[in-house]
Design an enzyme around this catalytic site. Structure first.
Site, PDB file in Angstrom:
ATOM      1  CE1 TYR A   1    -105.070  -6.664  26.080  1.00  0.00           C
ATOM      2  CE2 TYR A   1    -104.016  -4.557  25.554  1.00  0.00           C
ATOM      3  CZ  TYR A   1    -104.288  -5.871  25.245  1.00  0.00           C
ATOM      4  OH  TYR A   1    -103.789  -6.398  24.086  1.00  0.00           O
TER       5      TYR A   1
ATOM      6  CD  GLU B   1     -99.371  -8.363  18.943  1.00  0.00           C
ATOM      7  OE1 GLU B   1     -99.829  -8.768  20.027  1.00  0.00           O
ATOM      8  OE2 GLU B   1     -98.297  -8.760  18.462  1.00  0.00           O
TER       9      GLU B   1
ATOM     10  CG  ASP C   1     -98.180 -13.781  17.953  1.00  0.00           C
ATOM     11  OD1 ASP C   1     -99.010 -14.140  18.809  1.00  0.00           O
ATOM     12  OD2 ASP C   1     -97.417 -12.805  18.107  1.00  0.00           O
TER      13      ASP C   1
ATOM     14  CD  GLU D   1    -100.721 -11.462  18.030  1.00  0.00           C
ATOM     15  OE1 GLU D   1    -101.092 -12.091  19.042  1.00  0.00           O
ATOM     16  OE2 GLU D   1     -99.535 -11.138  17.821  1.00  0.00           O
TER      17      GLU D   1
HETATM   18  N1  GLY Z   1     -97.809 -13.785  21.756  1.00  0.00           N
HETATM   19  C1  GLY Z   1     -96.874 -12.761  21.895  1.00  0.00           C
HETATM   20  C2  GLY Z   1     -97.282 -11.537  21.209  1.00  0.00           C
HETATM   21  O1  GLY Z   1     -98.429 -11.396  20.851  1.00  0.00           O
HETATM   22  O2  GLY Z   1     -96.481 -10.704  20.917  1.00  0.00           O
HETATM   23 MN    MN Z   2     -97.765 -10.879  18.776  1.00  0.00          MN
HETATM   24 MN    MN Z   3     -99.712 -13.020  20.378  1.00  0.00          MN
END
Ligand code: GLY
Ligand code: MN
Ligand code: MN
Length: 432
Positions: free
Chosen positions: A382, A378, A265, A402
């Site tokens: 924004y 992350e 991710d 992230e």
């Molecule tokens: N891509 C989903 C998140 O960052 O949680």
């Molecule tokens: Mn995520």
């Molecule tokens: Mn993500």
């Protein structure tokens, strides 16, 4: 195979004297007679490696011989001509190590018997009504046999508690897959930095990711990729991915592959033309510093709440400095004023599911991190195009960074550390 049987053995001792029943994910119609792509339930796959629909897994710690039973679709030459090969009951035993396997059509008649002898039934009640009906009918069948002296389950335990606790701690074998998944996602992010330029449509970058994932043997993305240019970067779950990116904009990409049922991710944000504007750079540097601080914090003993607060403090300082949040700092933190621009949490567990399973709290309190856990870090800022409280030059800027972090004995390991991240590294990667 070895790892699946080790997982079953560990779970069998954790549930003793009990029986665990897991159903596969049901197939889902997409439209008319077309089905969505099938993906096995992570729980069922974790314990078996079996990826076919219409499967039920039973683990009984009290059975003498049939401790691991699979109900599966039987071999059927005609159906297999249409839909592909099935393992069948023979394959379930021979290739997946089941002590016994039966056709799924025999579930209702055989399941009551399989529950006998166990005083606890581990099952995730309430997730799926039809499966609940099947299970409860079997439990009632077992109870009727109890009248004639058989031991039957009198306690229903949420199957997810022990199973998800096990999944939260990654073994070296799982971590090897997660490192490889992180690497593949990294290759795609670096390729995107090179390929994106003014005039390119977001969907071309979306396709680039999917192509690289498949070329490396990934089954699928771990979630639908987010490729958001310009103001689309300020939409947290933007998924249309269909706009032409323009000179002077940022491109936010949140995309990670799924490899052998394990997710990565990753988010990177970079300038479409290869150079951050002063405003974009100012916002980016704050998010980067927040992420650095959060990663430093994400070590054994700390909680995810502490990781989040660490990131929020840096973001609050930064936003006060730019005049986007009103100080003083202590008041801003107390009132969580950062939430106007940083409205999500900094972290979630990562594993077979992108938002992976495992308890975040213990006895109502955030639990401390332990070695073997994997989380995302992350932070983001924004600034909506409609944020009238923000100076106009910052409106429409969205930045998230992230990475995937493994907690270790000595600190942590950033699985995605090789992907360009600092301003200089990102600009260099964009310029190829
Ligand atoms: N891509 C989903 C998140 O960052 O949680
Ligand atoms: Mn995520
Ligand atoms: Mn993500």
């Amino acid at each position: 195979m070895q790892s699946f049987s080790e997982r079953r053995a560990r779970l069998l001792s954790a549930i003793h004297p009990g029986v665990l029943v897991l159903f596969s994910t049901p197939t889902a119609i997409r439209n008319n007679d077309v089905e969505h792509e099938y993906r096995q339930s992570s729980d069922l796959f974790y314990l078996s490696g079996f990826d076919e629909p219409e499967t039920v897994l039973v683990l009984s710690s009290v059975a003498e011989k049939e401790k691991f039973v699979l109900f599966v679709r039987p071999r059927d030459p005609e159906r297999e001509t249409w839909d592909g090969r099935r393992a069948g009951v023979e394959g379930a035993v021979k290739d997946f190590g089941a002590d016994a396997a039966y056709p799924i059509a025999e579930l209702a008649t055989r399941l009551p018997e399989l529950l006998l002898g166990a005083s606890e039934l581990h099952y995730a009640l309430g997730r799926h009504r039809q499966q609940d009906d099947t299970l409860l009918a079997a439990l009632d069948g077992a109870r009727r046999r109890g009248r004639r002296g058989a031991v039957y389950p009198t306690r229903l335990v949420d199957a997810e508690v022990k199973l998800h606790e096990a999944r939260l701690f990654k073994t070296p074998e799982e971590l090897d897959i997660m490192r490889r998944a992180a690497q593949i996602s990294g290759e795609a992010h670096a390729a995107a930095m090179k390929s994106a330029k003014p005039g390119v449509n977001e969907w071309e970058i979306d396709a680039l990711f999917r192509g690289i994932f498949r070329r490396h043997g990934c089954e699928r993305p771990a979630y639908e990729p987010i490729v958001g240019s310009g103001v689309n970067a300020t939409i947290l779950h933007y998924r249309k991915n269909n706009r032409v990116m323009q000179d002077g904009e940022l491109l936010l990409i949140d995309a990670g592959c799924e490899l052998d049922y394990y997710a990565s991710d990753v988010t990177r944000t970079f300038p479409v033309n290869g150079r951050f504007s002063p405003e974009q750079r100012a916002i980016y540097e704050i998010v980067l510093a927040a992420q650095d601080r959060a990663i430093e914090t994400a070590k054994a003993g700390a909680t995810l709440d502490e990781v989040h607060v660490a990131s929020a403090e840096v973001i609050t300082h930064g936003l006060i400095g730019l005049g986007l949040v009103e100080g003083p700092f202590e008041d801003a933190m107390k009132e969580q004023r950062y939430k106007t621009f940083y409205m999500h949490k900094c972290s979630h567990w990562l594993g077979m599911d992108v938002h992976d399973v495992g308890a975040y709290y213990r006895d109502g309190k955030a639990r401390p991190l332990e070695p073997g856990m994997v989380l995302t870090v992350e932070p983001g800022i924004y600034i909506s195009e409609n944020a009238t409280g923000a100076a106009e030059r910052y409106r429409g800027i969205g930045v998230r960074i992230e990475d995937d972090v493994l907690v270790t004995e000595s600190g942590n390991e950033v699985l995605t550390a090789d992907i360009p991240r600092t301003v200089d590294a990102v600009e260099r990667a964009c310029q190829g």
